[in-house]
Motif scaffolding. Structure first.
Motif, mmCIF file in Angstrom:
data_model
loop_
_atom_site.group_PDB
_atom_site.id
_atom_site.type_symbol
_atom_site.label_atom_id
_atom_site.label_comp_id
_atom_site.label_asym_id
_atom_site.label_seq_id
_atom_site.Cartn_x
_atom_site.Cartn_y
_atom_site.Cartn_z
ATOM 1 N N GLN A 6 44.031 -36.296 -136.216
ATOM 2 C CA GLN A 6 43.286 -35.406 -137.109
ATOM 3 C C GLN A 6 41.787 -35.706 -137.050
ATOM 4 O OE1 GLN A 6 45.495 -36.533 -140.617
ATOM 5 N NE2 GLN A 6 46.350 -34.460 -140.820
ATOM 6 N N LEU A 7 41.442 -36.963 -137.001
ATOM 7 C CA LEU A 7 40.040 -37.355 -136.933
ATOM 8 C C LEU A 7 39.421 -36.871 -135.621
ATOM 9 C CD1 LEU A 7 37.707 -38.781 -138.271
ATOM 10 C CD2 LEU A 7 38.499 -40.927 -137.283
ATOM 11 N N PHE A 8 40.128 -37.077 -134.499
ATOM 12 C CA PHE A 8 39.643 -36.617 -133.199
ATOM 13 C C PHE A 8 39.450 -35.106 -133.220
ATOM 14 C CE2 PHE A 8 40.300 -35.022 -128.898
ATOM 15 C CZ PHE A 8 39.326 -35.742 -128.215
ATOM 16 N N ASP A 44 36.799 -30.300 -132.422
ATOM 17 C CA ASP A 44 37.089 -28.868 -132.537
ATOM 18 C C ASP A 44 35.872 -28.110 -133.056
ATOM 19 O OD1 ASP A 44 39.621 -29.374 -131.649
ATOM 20 O OD2 ASP A 44 40.608 -29.002 -133.570
ATOM 21 N N THR A 45 35.763 -26.872 -132.640
ATOM 22 C CA THR A 45 34.707 -26.004 -133.119
ATOM 23 C C THR A 45 35.078 -25.555 -134.539
ATOM 24 O OG1 THR A 45 34.326 -25.198 -130.883
ATOM 25 C CG2 THR A 45 33.460 -23.839 -132.686
ATOM 26 N N PRO A 46 34.150 -25.717 -135.479
ATOM 27 C CA PRO A 46 34.463 -25.300 -136.851
ATOM 28 C C PRO A 46 34.741 -23.814 -136.934
ATOM 29 C CG PRO A 46 32.411 -26.564 -136.784
ATOM 30 C CD PRO A 46 32.826 -26.283 -135.366
ATOM 31 N N THR A 47 35.654 -23.446 -137.824
ATOM 32 C CA THR A 47 35.945 -22.047 -138.065
ATOM 33 C C THR A 47 35.182 -21.615 -139.306
ATOM 34 O OG1 THR A 47 37.875 -22.629 -139.377
ATOM 35 C CG2 THR A 47 38.251 -22.191 -137.044
#
Length: 97
Positions: free
Chosen positions: A83-85, A90-93
């Protein structure tokens, strides 16, 4: 460290403002209970109580910010490695930083 280094001074200022307000309220209560209330003195005490409560409220904002940072750190610490990775890469939504 994310927490405000001045949190303890904000907390002490908050406590001091509330102590003053409490003291003024006790004095006002004594005046009223005595039956010979001086309207001008009572009005000054009411204003002093209001001033101390405003001062106390001013100290709450920085303390609230500190609590939000503490909660955020706790939430981050609760994430699994995956989850941290994902949160880092990840690109924020929209609406989710």
């Amino acid at each position: 460290m994310l927490a405000d280094d001045c949190a303890s001074s904000h907390a002490e200022a908050l406590a001091q403002s509330l102590r003053y307000a409490h003291g003024y309220a006790e004095e006002l209560s004594g005046i009223i209970a005595g039956g010979n209330a001086d309207p001008e003195k009572a009005a000054r005490l009411v204003q002093a109580i209001r001033n101390m409560l405003c001062a106390a409220e001013d100290e709450l904002d920085p303390l609230d910010d500190v609590q939000q940072e503490i909660d955020t750190v706790a939430a981050i610490r609760g994430l699994s490695d995956a989850q941290l990775f994902s949160a880092i890469t990840d690109t924020p939504t929209s609406g989710n930083p």
